[in-house]
Design a protein around this motif. Structure first.
Motif, PDB file in Angstrom:
ATOM      1  N   LEU A 209       0.820  -1.214   0.000  1.00 54.80           N
ATOM      2  CA  LEU A 209       0.000   0.000   0.000  1.00 54.80           C
ATOM      3  C   LEU A 209       0.851   1.260   0.000  1.00 54.80           C
ATOM      4  O   LEU A 209       0.319   2.368   0.046  1.00 54.80           O
ATOM      5  CB  LEU A 209      -0.932   0.001   1.225  1.00 54.80           C
ATOM      6  CG  LEU A 209      -1.848  -1.221   1.363  1.00 54.80           C
ATOM      7  CD1 LEU A 209      -2.681  -1.107   2.627  1.00 54.80           C
ATOM      8  CD2 LEU A 209      -2.739  -1.376   0.135  1.00 54.80           C
ATOM      9  N   GLY A 210       2.179   1.098  -0.046  1.00 55.75           N
ATOM     10  CA  GLY A 210       3.080   2.246   0.028  1.00 55.75           C
ATOM     11  C   GLY A 210       3.214   3.024  -1.262  1.00 55.75           C
ATOM     12  O   GLY A 210       3.801   4.106  -1.285  1.00 55.75           O
ATOM     13  N   GLY A 211       2.730   2.478  -2.379  1.00 54.64           N
ATOM     14  CA  GLY A 211       2.747   3.193  -3.639  1.00 54.64           C
ATOM     15  C   GLY A 211       4.091   3.294  -4.321  1.00 54.64           C
ATOM     16  O   GLY A 211       4.228   3.980  -5.341  1.00 54.64           O
ATOM     17  N   GLN A 212       5.121   2.613  -3.818  1.00 56.69           N
ATOM     18  CA  GLN A 212       6.465   2.754  -4.365  1.00 56.69           C
ATOM     19  C   GLN A 212       6.945   1.407  -4.901  1.00 56.69           C
ATOM     20  O   GLN A 212       7.009   0.438  -4.171  1.00 56.69           O
ATOM     21  CB  GLN A 212       7.428   3.245  -3.278  1.00 56.69           C
ATOM     22  CG  GLN A 212       8.822   3.500  -3.805  1.00 56.69           C
ATOM     23  CD  GLN A 212       9.708   4.149  -2.771  1.00 56.69           C
ATOM     24  OE1 GLN A 212      10.347   5.143  -3.031  1.00 56.69           O
ATOM     25  NE2 GLN A 212       9.750   3.589  -1.581  1.00 56.69           N
ATOM     26  N   GLY A 213       7.308   1.372  -6.189  1.00 50.16           N
ATOM     27  CA  GLY A 213       7.705   0.135  -6.825  1.00 50.16           C
ATOM     28  C   GLY A 213       6.596  -0.352  -7.747  1.00 50.16           C
ATOM     29  O   GLY A 213       5.446   0.091  -7.653  1.00 50.16           O
ATOM     30  N   PRO A 214       6.894  -1.276  -8.656  1.00 46.05           N
ATOM     31  CA  PRO A 214       5.905  -1.722  -9.635  1.00 46.05           C
ATOM     32  C   PRO A 214       4.635  -2.301  -9.017  1.00 46.05           C
ATOM     33  O   PRO A 214       3.525  -1.908  -9.391  1.00 46.05           O
ATOM     34  CB  PRO A 214       6.673  -2.787 -10.430  1.00 46.05           C
ATOM     35  CG  PRO A 214       8.100  -2.365 -10.329  1.00 46.05           C
ATOM     36  CD  PRO A 214       8.240  -1.824  -8.929  1.00 46.05           C
ATOM     37  N   ALA A 215       4.776  -3.249  -8.078  1.00 52.22           N
ATOM     38  CA  ALA A 215       3.581  -3.870  -7.498  1.00 52.22           C
ATOM     39  C   ALA A 215       2.779  -2.889  -6.639  1.00 52.22           C
ATOM     40  O   ALA A 215       1.556  -2.780  -6.808  1.00 52.22           O
ATOM     41  CB  ALA A 215       3.967  -5.110  -6.701  1.00 52.22           C
TER      42      ALA A 215
END
Length: 262
Positions: A209-215
């Motif tokens: 849920l952190g919004g950072q990275g592809p997934a």
């Protein structure tokens, strides 16, 4: 895509530190060297070098100012320095370093061949250049592999975002060919596998849920209902112990070689 160390750490940073420590150990370089950490991020490799390689100094470079600040705060050692810079045009003179290493970065660089050539340029003849990348395929980085398998089952468009599809460099042979093509001699490859234990499902799901990275970026793009459906599919798919913990493993491919002396 990667901008905040605080979000990176719970997502993959806690596991990347384990790989970094083993990678530095396997290189087995003599103490007193001058190291360059390319795409240093939160400073995982720099910390491992300080702990295990007894360097004279280690300098990390990253294009994200927030990561450079994070590394400076969390790797407090007078031998460590962190600067802004691009892997494709490193801010270092020719042939001065004993080693140039990169962890979990080269697949995100628009021109990895140029970055590898820059790493070779900055090490002295006989010096070591090495890198490692997550294996996003079957049996590799299981936390992320499980995520994309679930996402693809629910959403056909997720297939194009899967790191196994997007990053063909993340394999033993492509990584070896990258370093060989940069001019290194006697390139060796190996796998490093580390345990990834999550306290419970929330410890696994929360970092997505952190919004950072592809997934995590994909999760952030989903409507709430689809996000909930994906979460519950993952809850069912993950192997969960009687105490609620989730035990997985993560594999990284490594490659290293020497800059020819001639």
């Amino acid at each position: 895509m990667w901008a905040a160390g605080e979000a990176y750490e719970p997502y993959v940073g806690r596991w990347s530190r384990l790989v970094a420590a083993e990678f530095v150990r396997r290189l087995g370089l003599a103490p007193g060297g001058s190291w360059r950490d390319i795409g240093c991020g939160t400073g995982a490799i720099a910390r491992a070098v300080l702990d295990a390689a007894a360097p004279r100094d280690v300098t990390g470079v990253d294009p994200a100012e927030s990561y450079v600040r994070h590394a400076r705060r969390h790797v407090a050692d007078p031998r460590a320095h962190f600067v802004l810079g691009d892997a494709r045009a490193l801010p270092f003179p020719d042939a001065r370093a004993s080693a140039a290493v990169s962890g979990l970065v080269l697949n995100f660089v628009p021109d990895p061949a140029r970055a590898a050539a820059e790493m070779v340029r900055v090490v002295a003849p006989g010096g070591t250049v090495g890198a490692y990348l997550w294996d996003f395929g079957e049996g590799g980085m299981e936390a992320i592999r499980t995520f994309w398998d679930a996402a693809r089952a629910l959403d056909p468009r997720a297939g194009a975002l899967d790191e196994a599809v997007r990053f063909p460099l993340c394999g033993r042979t492509p990584l070896r060919e990258l370093l060989t093509g940069a001019g290194l001699a006697e390139v060796e490859t190996d796998a490093i596998t580390v345990p990834t234990r999550f306290r419970d499902f929330d410890d696994y799901w929360g970092p997505f849920l952190g919004g950072q990275g592809p997934a995590p970026g994909y999760v952030a793009s989903l409507p709430e209902g689809h996000r909930t459906e994906l979460r519950e599919r993952l809850r069912t798919a993950l192997p969960t112990a009687s105490d609620g913990s989730v035990h997985l493993t993560a594999r990284a491919w490594t490659a290293w070689g020497a800059r020819p002396s001639g």
